[in-house]
Structure formats: C-alpha cells, structure tokens
Write an enzyme that holds these catalytic residues in place. Structure first.
Site, PDB file in Angstrom:
ATOM      1  N   HIS A 216       0.840  -1.192   0.000  1.00 42.43           N
ATOM      2  CA  HIS A 216       0.000   0.000   0.000  1.00 42.43           C
ATOM      3  C   HIS A 216       0.878   1.244   0.000  1.00 42.43           C
ATOM      4  CE1 HIS A 216       1.241  -0.380   4.151  1.00 42.43           C
ATOM      5  NE2 HIS A 216       0.910   0.892   4.356  1.00 42.43           N
ATOM      6  N   ASP A 218       0.744   5.308   1.801  1.00 42.03           N
ATOM      7  CA  ASP A 218       0.071   6.004   2.901  1.00 42.03           C
ATOM      8  C   ASP A 218      -0.695   7.205   2.370  1.00 42.03           C
ATOM      9  OD1 ASP A 218       1.162   4.180   4.620  1.00 42.03           O
ATOM     10  OD2 ASP A 218       2.681   5.536   5.444  1.00 42.03           O
ATOM     11  N   HIS A 272       4.727   0.064   0.047  1.00 38.72           N
ATOM     12  CA  HIS A 272       5.495  -0.698   1.019  1.00 38.72           C
ATOM     13  C   HIS A 272       4.590  -1.744   1.649  1.00 38.72           C
ATOM     14  CE1 HIS A 272       3.862   2.955   2.885  1.00 38.72           C
ATOM     15  NE2 HIS A 272       3.779   2.289   4.036  1.00 38.72           N
ATOM     16  N   ARG A 282       6.304  -8.655  16.200  1.00 38.85           N
ATOM     17  CA  ARG A 282       6.920  -7.386  15.806  1.00 38.85           C
ATOM     18  C   ARG A 282       5.982  -6.261  16.207  1.00 38.85           C
ATOM     19  NH1 ARG A 282       6.610  -3.778  11.357  1.00 38.85           N
ATOM     20  NH2 ARG A 282       8.589  -2.746  10.863  1.00 38.85           N
TER      21      ARG A 282
END
Length: 336
Positions: A216, A218, A272, A282
């Site tokens: 996607h 941002d 990304h 994570r």
C-alpha cells in the site's frame, strides 16, 4: 484468556481455503521479486541546529534527495528522549495483551468505534489478508481515553507532542524546496485529523510467509515510524521489493500521497508492505500527518500532474476502491 485474534478461523470463514504458499505467489498486483536488505539513507537532524550552515545545507539536501529517490529515509539525533519511546512501547504492549474479547468491545477504553482493527475485513482475495492487529487512535480523541488508562493518555500526549515537533520540521523543510510556504502546514499541525497507529504483527499462523500488512501507500502527508529491531518492512523500488534493515534508535520517515500530490510528483509516495516475522512478534508505532478533511490539495509546480481535490474526496474515493477491489487505487485516480 487469549489475546491473539482468531486469524485462522476468520480467514477460513471468509475464503474457505488454505493460505497461499508465499507472498510472492499471493502478491497478484506485481511481478516483483524479493531482494537482499538495504539500509535507507540515515539523516542526522542535529545538523539542522548545529549552527554550521554547511552541515545544515547538506542535511536538507540529503533529505530532499531521499524523498525524491526513495520516498523513505531514517532520522537520528531527532531530540526525542529515549524514555518516551520506552514508555510508549510499554503501554502499547499492555493494550495488545488485553484479552481479544475485551479489545473487540465497542468503545474499548473510550476509544472510538472501530479503533481496534485486526486481519483485513476488506480483503477480496487470500492475497490481501493481513496477520496483524492495530489500534487506530485519532489525535483529537486522545483526551477521551478512559480514566482507568490515565497513564496511556498521558504518555500518548507526550509522544505526540514530541513526534509532531519533528514531523513539522521535516514537512516545512521538504515543503520549502518545492515552494510550499511553512504557513501551509500550520492548520495541519493542529493535529485534529492526524493519528497514531499502534501495530502488532504476529508470527505466521498459516505455516508460510504471509503479509503482516499488505502492499500500500500512505494517504498521509508524512508518516514517522518507530519500530523494534525485528525487521519486516519492505519497500518497492525499481520493480523490486527491498527489505529495510532497522537502524538502532532511528525513526523511519516516508512520504505519503498528499505530499506527492502537493509536490507535483517531485516527492514519491512509495508502495510498502510488512512481512510477518517467522517466529517472533513485531511491534511498531506509526504517526500519520493528515490535514483537515476540507483541506484542498493543489499541486505546486507546472504543468500540474494532479487535479485539485480535497482530502475528504481522496479518502472517500480510496475507501470506495478498497471496498470494491480490496486495494486503494490512489493518486492515479486524480491525474490530469
């Protein structure tokens, strides 16, 4: 009680089939390949205030070059105390460690409805499913966090104050280089529509390499990411997916769609994704700089690449596209 969302059960209820063997098979939107990791440009922000003009100019030049070429860079010596990150991470862990049945309650901790998110309810194919959960906290609602989480509210307010200071400095520097005045960003940094996203990526529950967050861009002007040292962030560059090596005590900055449009395509909002870690959790905290919904985005530069549009229009178009296709089409919808 279990804190982890029921990813497997949810996935099977949606698709009724086994998960793809790997992200390379599932990523139907690109034929890119995985490459070895890189270290993004690392920019020392202390040079901006060192009093040495040569260092300041070099720092600005490095930042602009990274925003043009990569759409991503890392910053060090940003002036945010280490204990601010440590306290924020501790509160983040407390939130995610709550039982799943508690987190999905409407208005959990007096956060707005749908603040807690997991999986990917918009997925239209197995390739678009994410093995992650998140708290989406709009900054205008931070003061409403329930009294039983007073510590969370106080720490979030401190974190936002610190991270917003850095974000404003970066926005003004990058804006100046494409003839955008610093006054343009004043209303944005009232922060009414900006938000924090607290992320937790789970080890793959499907026995294969899967997305923690699907590919996607941002929607924001700018995103600043604080992450642990686990890794998993990847960006697309010249037709390849490149894993980003975490840099100790650095923040990762990336250009969002609004800045790409405002700069007339000079700065790049790059696709990304996050790959779920193999056998460890994570954590990350992302700060998204967003304007008011009625803010008009008009390119600085000629010939203009994008038509004039409001942030509201862009968000509504993106939400419609995600609902229809599972993917945000993005700025290509607004090309002239």
């Amino acid at each position: 009680m279990a804190s982890q969302p029921p990813f497997k059960t949810n996935f099977c209820s949606i698709f009724g089939s086994s998960f793809p063997n790997s992200t390379s098979e599932s990523n139907t939107n690109t034929s890119t390949i995985q490459t070895s990791g890189i270290k993004l440009p690392v920019i020392d922000l202390s040079h901006l205030t060192s009093g040495e003009e040569v260092k300041r100019k070099r720092c600005v030049k490095q930042m602009v070059a990274a925003a043009k070429e990569w759409g991503f860079f890392q910053i060090v010596n940003h002036g945010i105390p280490k204990d601010v990150f440590e306290m924020m991470l501790l509160e983040e862990k407390k939130l995610f460690d709550q039982p799943f049945s508690v987190k999905v309650r409407e208005r959990f901790s007096d956060l707005s409805k749908n603040s807690y998110r997991w999986g990917n309810p918009s997925a239209t194919s197995p390739a678009q499913y994410s093995v992650s959960e998140a708290f989406h906290i709009i900054l205008s609602e931070v003061s409403r966090i329930s009294d039983d989480r007073n510590n969370l509210r106080t720490i979030v307010e401190t974190y936002v104050q610190e991270i917003a200071r850095v974000a404003q400095m970066i926005c003004e520097i990058l804006g100046k280089q494409v003839n955008v005045s610093s006054e343009y960003f004043e209303n944005i940094f009232e922060l009414e529509n900006s938000f924090l996203r607290l992320n937790k990526y789970h080890p793959s529950v499907f026995g294969s390499e899967v997305f923690g967050l699907v590919p996607h861009t941002d929607t924001s002007f700018l995103t600043i990411l604080s992450q642990d040292q686990i890794g998993g962030l990847e960006l697309e560059n010249n037709g390849q997916w490149i894993s980003v090596k975490p840099c100790l005590e650095a923040l990762t900055v990336n250009i969002g769609d609004m800045f790409q449009a405002l700069s007339n395509g000079v700065y790049q909002s790059v696709r990304h994704r996050v790959i779920s870690p193999a056998n460890i959790e994570r954590m990350s905290i992302a700060f998204f700089v967003c304007p008011y919904l009625e803010t008009e985005i008009d390119c600085f530069g000629y010939p203009k690449k994008y038509r004039r549009f409001s942030f509201r229009e862009y968000k509504e178009q993106s939400e419609h596209d995600v609902k229809e296709t599972g993917d945000k089409v993005g700025l290509s919808r607004f090309l002239i």
